[in-house]
Design a protein around this motif. Structure first.
Motif, PDB file in Angstrom:
ATOM      1  N   ASP A  74       0.760  -1.321  -0.160  1.00  0.00           N
ATOM      2  CA  ASP A  74       0.055  -0.137   0.062  1.00  0.00           C
ATOM      3  C   ASP A  74       0.950   1.176   0.140  1.00  0.00           C
ATOM      4  OD1 ASP A  74      -2.110   1.697   0.083  1.00  0.00           O
ATOM      5  OD2 ASP A  74      -2.722   1.182   2.133  1.00  0.00           O
TER       6      ASP A  74
ATOM      7  N   CYS B 250      -0.059   5.027   2.002  1.00  0.00           N
ATOM      8  CA  CYS B 250      -1.156   4.367   2.776  1.00  0.00           C
ATOM      9  C   CYS B 250      -2.088   5.345   3.227  1.00  0.00           C
ATOM     10  CB  CYS B 250      -0.728   3.338   3.790  1.00  0.00           C
ATOM     11  SG  CYS B 250       0.310   4.022   5.058  1.00  0.00           S
TER      12      CYS B 250
ATOM     13  N   GLY C 156      -4.575   4.236   6.392  1.00  0.00           N
ATOM     14  CA  GLY C 156      -4.536   2.852   6.533  1.00  0.00           C
ATOM     15  C   GLY C 156      -5.928   2.156   6.006  1.00  0.00           C
TER      16      GLY C 156
ATOM     17  N   SER D  52      -4.669  -0.664   3.599  1.00  0.00           N
ATOM     18  CA  SER D  52      -3.768  -1.547   4.084  1.00  0.00           C
ATOM     19  C   SER D  52      -4.692  -2.621   5.055  1.00  0.00           C
ATOM     20  CB  SER D  52      -2.949  -0.721   5.111  1.00  0.00           C
ATOM     21  OG  SER D  52      -1.924  -0.086   4.505  1.00  0.00           O
TER      22      SER D  52
ATOM     23  N   VAL E 293       0.854  -7.701   4.059  1.00  0.00           N
ATOM     24  CA  VAL E 293       0.673  -6.225   3.805  1.00  0.00           C
ATOM     25  C   VAL E 293       1.733  -5.371   4.315  1.00  0.00           C
ATOM     26  CG1 VAL E 293      -0.530  -4.028   4.190  1.00  0.00           C
ATOM     27  CG2 VAL E 293      -1.904  -6.279   3.702  1.00  0.00           C
TER      28      VAL E 293
ATOM     29  N   SER F 206       2.748  -1.522   4.383  1.00  0.00           N
ATOM     30  CA  SER F 206       2.019  -0.038   4.302  1.00  0.00           C
ATOM     31  C   SER F 206       3.314   0.956   4.454  1.00  0.00           C
ATOM     32  CB  SER F 206       1.160   0.217   5.516  1.00  0.00           C
ATOM     33  OG  SER F 206       0.335  -0.877   5.587  1.00  0.00           O
TER      34      SER F 206
ATOM     35  N   THR G  98      -2.052   3.878  10.834  1.00  0.00           N
ATOM     36  CA  THR G  98      -2.257   2.637  10.077  1.00  0.00           C
ATOM     37  C   THR G  98      -1.799   1.605  11.128  1.00  0.00           C
ATOM     38  OG1 THR G  98      -1.777   3.422   7.986  1.00  0.00           O
ATOM     39  CG2 THR G  98      -1.415   1.271   8.167  1.00  0.00           C
TER      40      THR G  98
ATOM     41  N   LEU H 150       0.204  -6.166  10.168  1.00  0.00           N
ATOM     42  CA  LEU H 150       0.916  -5.614   8.786  1.00  0.00           C
ATOM     43  C   LEU H 150       2.204  -4.980   9.186  1.00  0.00           C
ATOM     44  CD1 LEU H 150       0.365  -2.320   9.137  1.00  0.00           C
ATOM     45  CD2 LEU H 150      -1.680  -3.052   8.207  1.00  0.00           C
TER      46      LEU H 150
ATOM     47  N   ALA I  88       4.400  -1.509   8.817  1.00  0.00           N
ATOM     48  CA  ALA I  88       4.127  -0.006   8.222  1.00  0.00           C
ATOM     49  C   ALA I  88       5.563   0.753   8.460  1.00  0.00           C
ATOM     50  CB  ALA I  88       3.200   0.618   9.050  1.00  0.00           C
TER      51      ALA I  88
END
Length: 220
Positions: free
Chosen positions: A42, A45, A48, A51, A61, A63, A74, A85, A87
């Motif tokens: 993403d 992002c 989020g 995401s 995922v 991000s 996010t 995820l 990030a």
């Protein structure tokens, strides 16, 4: 010389639209699931919304956003929803991922936030981190938009203006494309479709902005 792009000021955002997945994302999620894709980036992002949507659907995922505020939000949404995820904050012109890391990539209202030199670097990074025949979906601002053709914003180069309206995008460069630009930018890719659309009304308010929406496959 490229203008250094700037992150959105999310403290000035007053719209709920950035918390809700865009309509195209549901099509992409189903398409990419059917293709057996799993690693999803993403790119840009924001808060989020995509995401979280893809993580809840079982994708692996990552991000990425220029704004530390967006990345923190996010992560919080993922934690609150009980999904995992990764990030990170950073520059889309220099992504912190190995080559061929991802099956699919979404950059929705993101890659236009630079100038002509910057868009070339960003697209090169997208090519690098996508696996061969991996797919990307991104949007680009169109030169038919009021913001480019009539607003009188300061021009950075032939394709780029600096937004000076108050709000989260104040002081952010915006790159605008036309059909010839699209042909030039995506010579290496197989384009599945390119849509050139105008949003007349958004959330009940006159809008009138034009964008390109592009689904493509990375070179194999």
């Amino acid at each position: 010389m490229s203008v250094e792009h700037r992150a959105w000021d999310w403290n000035k955002n007053a719209s709920d639209i950035w918390h809700v997945p865009c309509e195209e994302s549901f099509f992409l999620l189903n398409r990419w699931k059917a293709a057996g894709f799993n690693r999803f980036l993403d790119l840009g992002c924001g808060l989020g919304r995509h995401s979280l949507q893809f993580a809840l659907a079982g994708f692996s995922v990552d991000s990425f956003d220029l704004s530390p505020v967006a990345v923190a939000e996010t992560r919080k949404k993922a934690q609150d929803s009980g999904v995992s995820l990764r990030a990170a904050a950073g520059d889309m012109n220099s992504l912190p991922y190995a080559a061929e890391s991802f099956d699919c990539l979404l950059a929705y209202h993101v890659v236009s936030h630079t100038d002509t030199a910057g868009i070339t670097k960003t697209l090169a990074e997208i090519r690098r981190v996508l696996r061969p025949s991996g797919e990307f979906f991104l949007s680009l601002c169109s030169k038919k938009a009021w913001s480019f053709a009539e607003a009188g914003f300061p021009k950075i180069d032939d394709n780029t203006v600096m937004k000076t309206e108050e709000g989260p995008e104040y002081g952010i460069p915006h790159f605008f494309a036309d059909d010839r630009t699209i042909d030039s930018l995506f010579r290496r890719e197989e384009l599945v479709f390119v849509k050139h659309t105008q949003d007349l009304i958004v959330n009940g308010a006159d809008y009138g902005s034009w964008h390109y929406f592009i689904l493509g496959k990375n070179a194999s």
